[in-house]
Design a protein around this motif. Structure first.
Motif: not given
Length: 235
Positions: A18-36, A4-8
């Motif tokens: 996070p990369y240097p100086n990521d905003s919280s908004e950027y990191r949240a959006a990037r994590t959501a994109l990573l799941a996709e 069974s696969l772990q949820p994406a």
């Protein structure tokens, strides 16, 4: 049994750093994109597995081709020592002054990895122009590793969707297998004409790296840019 696969989303949260100086908004959006992206990778693998499981395709006729030495050859020459053959029929018929820029972009992306691909499968570029004409263009582009063949007559091109009844050429990417003395058609792209609104017909995944790299950028593929044979700046 497949594990069974772990949820994406869980994998994405664990992997997201996070990369240097990521905003919280950027990191949240990037994590959501990573799941996709994880889901997309899984979907690509499911489609690849479904493709590999296709039943035997139709038996191919005994088409003839001409090689770079002007010799008329059959399927055996194209397969060589392999039992799998990948062919690309490009839009460079004798009526064309120059080949299709989109075909050129794709074939150019195959030239270097052809040395690696040929360790597992045979690879052939097929056109309706004489081989010497195809090779002249290949040398102009600096291609060194691809094998070119010319069709003998138009039967092959018409049968496998490279030539329309009105004489219009289409690109055709196909895979063939050799089993028990027979050559069978394993797979051919059938996505042409299936594009959603605002999209060009393309592979899924797209086999041309050009478009995949542009998909990583803010501007994407754009709406009116296409590759050209000459950009007028020496490139």
């Amino acid at each position: 049994m497949t594990a069974s696969l772990q949820p994406a989303t869980a994998l994405a949260r664990a992997a997201s750093q996070p990369y240097p100086n990521d905003s919280s908004e950027y990191r949240a959006a990037r994590t959501a994109l990573l799941a996709e992206e994880i889901e997309l990778r899984r979907h690509i693998e499911r489609v690849a597995a479904q493709r590999r499981a296709l039943p035997p395709g139709g038996v191919a006729a005994d088409y003839e081709f001409r090689d770079e030495n002007g010799k008329t050859v059959g399927w055996k020459a194209l397969f060589g020592a392999h039992d799998t053959l990948v062919t690309y029929f490009w839009m460079y018929g004798p009526q064309r002054e120059r080949p299709c820029p989109m075909c050129t972009a794709f074939i150019g992306s195959l030239d270097i990895p052809a040395r690696d691909l040929s360790q597992r499968v045979a690879l052939a570029v097929i056109g309706r122009s004489p081989v010497e004409r195809q090779l002249a263009f290949a040398r102009e582009r600096g291609w060194k590793n691809l094998k070119f063949y010319a069709t003998v007559g138009d039967r092959f091109a018409r049968d496998y969707r490279g030539l329309a009844p009105n004489g219009e050429e289409w690109p055709a990417l196909d895979v063939w297998v050799r089993r028990d003395g027979q050559v069978r058609h394993f797979w051919g792209s059938e996505l042409g004409g299936t594009a959603d609104p605002g999209q060009d017909p393309r592979g899924a995944p797209d086999p041309t790296p050009l478009w995949n790299i542009l998909d990583l950028t803010p501007g994407g593929r754009g709406t009116d840019w296409y590759p050209r044979l000459d950009y007028g700046n020496g490139a």
